[in-house]
Scaffold this motif. Structure first.
Motif, PDB file in Angstrom:
ATOM      1  N   VAL A 104      -7.902   4.997   8.820  1.00  8.97           N
ATOM      2  CA  VAL A 104      -7.430   3.897   7.970  1.00  8.97           C
ATOM      3  C   VAL A 104      -6.488   4.409   6.879  1.00  8.97           C
ATOM      4  CG1 VAL A 104      -8.199   2.249   6.210  1.00  8.97           C
ATOM      5  CG2 VAL A 104      -9.302   2.278   8.444  1.00  8.97           C
ATOM      6  N   THR A 133       1.567  -5.980   9.248  1.00 11.83           N
ATOM      7  CA  THR A 133       1.028  -6.438   7.960  1.00 11.83           C
ATOM      8  C   THR A 133       1.569  -7.833   7.640  1.00 11.83           C
ATOM      9  OG1 THR A 133       0.863  -4.170   7.269  1.00 11.83           O
ATOM     10  CG2 THR A 133       0.825  -5.816   5.516  1.00 11.83           C
ATOM     11  N   GLY A 184       0.813  -1.220   0.000  1.00 11.37           N
ATOM     12  CA  GLY A 184       0.000   0.000   0.000  1.00 11.37           C
ATOM     13  C   GLY A 184       0.841   1.261   0.000  1.00 11.37           C
ATOM     14  N   SER A 185       0.488   2.179   0.872  1.00 15.21           N
ATOM     15  CA  SER A 185       1.196   3.467   0.920  1.00 15.21           C
ATOM     16  C   SER A 185       2.658   3.281   1.294  1.00 15.21           C
ATOM     17  CB  SER A 185       0.538   4.385   1.944  1.00 15.21           C
ATOM     18  OG  SER A 185      -0.745   4.722   1.510  1.00 15.21           O
ATOM     19  N   SER A 186       2.932   2.290   2.124  1.00 14.51           N
ATOM     20  CA  SER A 186       4.325   2.062   2.510  1.00 14.51           C
ATOM     21  C   SER A 186       5.140   1.649   1.278  1.00 14.51           C
ATOM     22  CB  SER A 186       4.397   0.976   3.583  1.00 14.51           C
ATOM     23  OG  SER A 186       3.722   1.400   4.733  1.00 14.51           O
ATOM     24  N   SER A 238       6.595  -0.430   7.155  1.00 16.73           N
ATOM     25  CA  SER A 238       5.237  -0.726   7.617  1.00 16.73           C
ATOM     26  C   SER A 238       4.839   0.203   8.750  1.00 16.73           C
ATOM     27  CB  SER A 238       5.163  -2.175   8.105  1.00 16.73           C
ATOM     28  OG  SER A 238       3.895  -2.445   8.644  1.00 16.73           O
ATOM     29  N   GLN A 239       3.727   0.872   8.592  1.00 10.61           N
ATOM     30  CA  GLN A 239       3.221   1.721   9.672  1.00 10.61           C
ATOM     31  C   GLN A 239       2.878   0.876  10.879  1.00 10.61           C
ATOM     32  OE1 GLN A 239       0.872   3.355  12.475  1.00 10.61           O
ATOM     33  NE2 GLN A 239      -0.258   1.985  11.118  1.00 10.61           N
ATOM     34  N   SER A 240       2.029  -0.127  10.661  1.00 15.80           N
ATOM     35  CA  SER A 240       1.511  -0.918  11.775  1.00 15.80           C
ATOM     36  C   SER A 240       2.538  -1.885  12.344  1.00 15.80           C
ATOM     37  CB  SER A 240       0.313  -1.742  11.295  1.00 15.80           C
ATOM     38  OG  SER A 240       0.733  -2.633  10.273  1.00 15.80           O
ATOM     39  N   GLU A 262      -9.375   5.305  -1.811  1.00 14.53           N
ATOM     40  CA  GLU A 262      -9.775   4.579  -0.602  1.00 14.53           C
ATOM     41  C   GLU A 262     -10.791   5.328   0.243  1.00 14.53           C
ATOM     42  OE1 GLU A 262      -6.574   3.368   2.062  1.00 14.53           O
ATOM     43  OE2 GLU A 262      -5.531   5.259   1.774  1.00 14.53           O
ATOM     44  N   THR A 301      -3.585   6.264   5.586  1.00  9.58           N
ATOM     45  CA  THR A 301      -2.383   6.770   6.246  1.00  9.58           C
ATOM     46  C   THR A 301      -1.991   8.147   5.717  1.00  9.58           C
ATOM     47  OG1 THR A 301      -0.102   6.274   6.782  1.00  9.58           O
ATOM     48  CG2 THR A 301      -0.842   5.573   4.627  1.00  9.58           C
ATOM     49  N   LYS A 350      -5.016   7.594  -1.968  1.00 12.24           N
ATOM     50  CA  LYS A 350      -5.771   8.356  -0.960  1.00 12.24           C
ATOM     51  C   LYS A 350      -7.177   8.632  -1.493  1.00 12.24           C
ATOM     52  CE  LYS A 350      -4.045   7.915   1.977  1.00 12.24           C
ATOM     53  NZ  LYS A 350      -2.836   7.196   1.938  1.00 12.24           N
TER      54      LYS A 350
END
Ligand code: M6R
Length: 611
Positions: free
Chosen positions: A400, A354, A303-305, A349-351, A490, A402, A487
């Motif tokens: 959700v 993943t 995704g964004s990452s 990774s933000q979280s 989504e 980012t 962005k």
């Protein structure tokens, strides 16, 4: 995705569970439930509801009517079986004695289900989780821990489990494999949660369960066991996130709040890493000895990452002159990647949870590559399994979509590129110092971009009724377009496609017609004239054009585009960071006009912990 909370203490559990679940809503879910041991009846009281948590909350009068001081709760993001009351968690065993909340996927659930059905055990739901609850009861003969242990030997897949049994009202059992689970230590009470945000209101002392670990929580103690069921003592760590960091603070949406927090997030991310006129990154992977042998860099993310990786590749290659490959984690893990001990694998990774990225990380390490991760959530699985982690320190990101995690990841990766270039001697002293000064000015430049918020808002009326958009750009602007279009799609549900402008003529320009909106990205000075040509080209085919460029080029762009957003003039290193903010705001205001559920877009989850 799904969220877990568990509490065992001296207060009424249900309100605590519901409050904890409300803090997990941002992860994405479609139903919710709680199970509490009721002292009066000596049984488990289980309540579940499809839809928003508020439905359950209202039904239970905020938990006031549900008596009992031990319980587990869950928000479910449907994988096996439609979102419904019966498929919600907790899932209970046949007798109703054992309740289970579960994140992850039990891969052999059909097999388990067939076996248990053959033993005369009826199933009520379509979920994989019910198989776990039924299996534990199947093995249960008075010793819950032994039954859980036996069940785990039969269960395949990924899971974080919270288990409550009516016969053992003074304990909750927690288990983790390939899905995050956190233990929270309170005073006369203890907690489990899938995410620290659920615990912020109750305790700051947490420990992160490792894969294969099991924990037995009572009111005054948490006893942990490793894979071999030997007792272990995890060391609790203090969480330094404030509770208001996970609240809206007067903003209508978390997303807007997090967009506006970017200057501060960039400061927190960058300033400790620039000391005495030098970037500082030394560590287990980032050291001179490794850099001298490093042949190539491989970036892996989703995704964004992943978009951060695409933008970062341009900087890394330009600055270090080392080849960089960027892959989606879901592709990398199955592509037989060519990496070895001389490849630096950067995982973003933000979280930090993943699943595909985690699997890619493990594959890279298996092949001998040192893994450096860029992660926001402290103590997350990816952070813990990497050889070295760089935290972005953006603070909790709840929406959700980012925003601040994206810009801090990119700032961090760009600073890292500069540091590597310095160590590899591929950047001049002058350019290095100028770039460092640029990083120090970045938070203020971001403030300047965000101060143009109302102007950007005015463009949303041009976009909110469109059914399709193209984000076009070259090089750094192409990378920016990938993020801008994600962005937009989504949160506003408008079809938005990023396209490398040079490729338009090779096919997609046939889609440009009278009503198409093209967001033309032209921040990259070296290719500005080409960006202008592309705008002329799509205008000639009837498209409406909203452009993004730098202040000094606004006038020229305004002569051909229908609207122009700008960012301050800056070194190439900072363009996709500054440029992200107007695109985030543009998507946000478009979604707002369309009445979308901005913080919790349909079908999406904040951290994707299944494949
Ligand atoms: O937590 P991660 O950075 O690993 O998550 C990766 C993607 O799921 C994430 O960036 C997703 O694309 C966001 N919804 C984008 O806004």
């Amino acid at each position: 995705m799904c969220g877990i909370v568990g509490y065992i203490g001296r207060e009424q559990a249900a309100p605590i569970l519901l409050e904890g679940l409300s803090r997990l809503e941002y992860r994405g879910y479609d139903s919710a439930g709680v199970a509490v041991f009721d002292n009066e009846t000596g049984a488990l009281a289980v309540h579940k509801a499809g839809g928003r948590l508020q439905v359950l909350h209202d039904r239970l009068r905020g938990g006031a009517d549900l008596h009992g001081t031990a319980g587990i709760g869950h928000t479910r993001w449907a994988t096996h079986g439609a979102p419904s009351d019966v498929n919600s968690h907790p899932q209970v065993s046949r007798s109703g004695r054992i309740a289970v909340v579960h994140n992850g996927i039990i891969e052999n659930y059909s097999e388990l289900r067939a076996y248990l059905t053959g033993q005369g055990i009826p199933f009520r739901s379509e979920t994989d989780t019910e198989a776990a609850a039924q299996l534990i009861e199947y093995f249960y003969s008075g010793d819950l821990l032994a039954a859980v242990e036996k069940a785990l030997q039969r269960i395949q897949g990924s899971y974080a489990l919270g288990i409550l049994c009516a016969d053992c009202p003074d304990q909750i059992i927690a288990v983790r494999k390939d899905n995050p689970l956190i233990l929270g230590y309170g005073d006369g009470c203890n907690f489990i949660a899938s995410d620290v945000t659920a615990l912020l209101g109750h305790t700051r002392q947490v420990s992160y369960m490792e894969d294969g670990e099991l924990a037995v929580l009572t009111r005054d103690r948490i006893q942990c066991y490793n894979r071999q069921m030997q007792p272990i003592q995890p060391k609790p760590v203090a969480i330094d996130w404030e509770i208001d960091a996970a609240e809206k603070g007067g903003y209508e949406h978390f997303m807007l709040k997090e967009i506006m927090e970017q200057p501060e997030a960039l400061r927190r991310c960058l300033s400790p890493r620039i000391r005495n006129g030098e970037a500082v990154f030394e560590g287990a992977v980032l050291n001179q000895a490794f850099l001298e042998t490093m042949r190539r860099i491989h970036i892996v993310a989703c995704g964004s990452s992943y978009h951060v990786g695409v933008a970062g590749k341009y900087h890394l290659e330009r600055l270090t002159r080392r080849p960089v490959e960027v892959n989606l984690s879901s592709e990398f893990r199955y592509m037989d990647p060519i990496v070895d001990e001389r490849t630096l694998v950067i995982v973003i990774s933000q979280s930090g949870e993943t699943l595909d990225t985690m699997a890619a990380l493990r594959e890279a390490r298996r092949l001998g590559a040192p893994v450096l991760s860029l992660v926001n959530v402290v103590g997350s699985s990816i952070a813990r399994e990497s050889d070295q982690v760089l935290y972005t320190w953006a603070g909790p990101e709840i929406a959700v979509a980012t925003t601040k995690a994206y810009t801090t990841q990119l700032a961090l990766l760009s600073l890292l590129a500069l540091w590597m270039a310095r160590r590899l001697n591929t950047v001049s002293d002058e350019a290095y110092q100028a770039a460092l000064a640029g990083f120090q000015a970045l938070p203020e430049q971001m403030e300047a971009v965000l101060s143009r918020r109302e102007e950007i808002r005015s463009f949303a009326s041009q976009s909110s009724s469109r059914s399709s958009m193209f984000f076009i750009g070259r090089n750094l602007d192409y990378a920016l377009g990938l993020e801008g279009s994600l962005k937009m799609k989504e949160i506003s549900y408008i079809h938005a496609e990023a396209y490398a402008s040079g490729e338009l003529k090779h096919g997609s320009i046939s889609l440009i017609e009278q009503d198409t909106l093209v967001v033309a990205l032209g921040t990259y000075g070296r290719l500005f004239s080409k960006a202008v040509s592309n705008v002329v080209e799509v205008k000639a085919r009837g498209a409406g054009v909203l452009a993004l460029t730098t202040d000094s080029r606004k006038e020229e762009m305004a002569r051909i585009a229908d609207g122009v957003m700008t960012i301050p003039d800056a070194d190439d290193l900072f363009l996709p960071i500054l440029g992200a903010a107007p695109l985030q705001l543009f998507a946000y205001y478009t979604a707002l006009l369309r009445g979308c559920d901005i913080d919790k877009p349909r079908n999406l989850a904040k951290s994707v912990t299944v494949e």
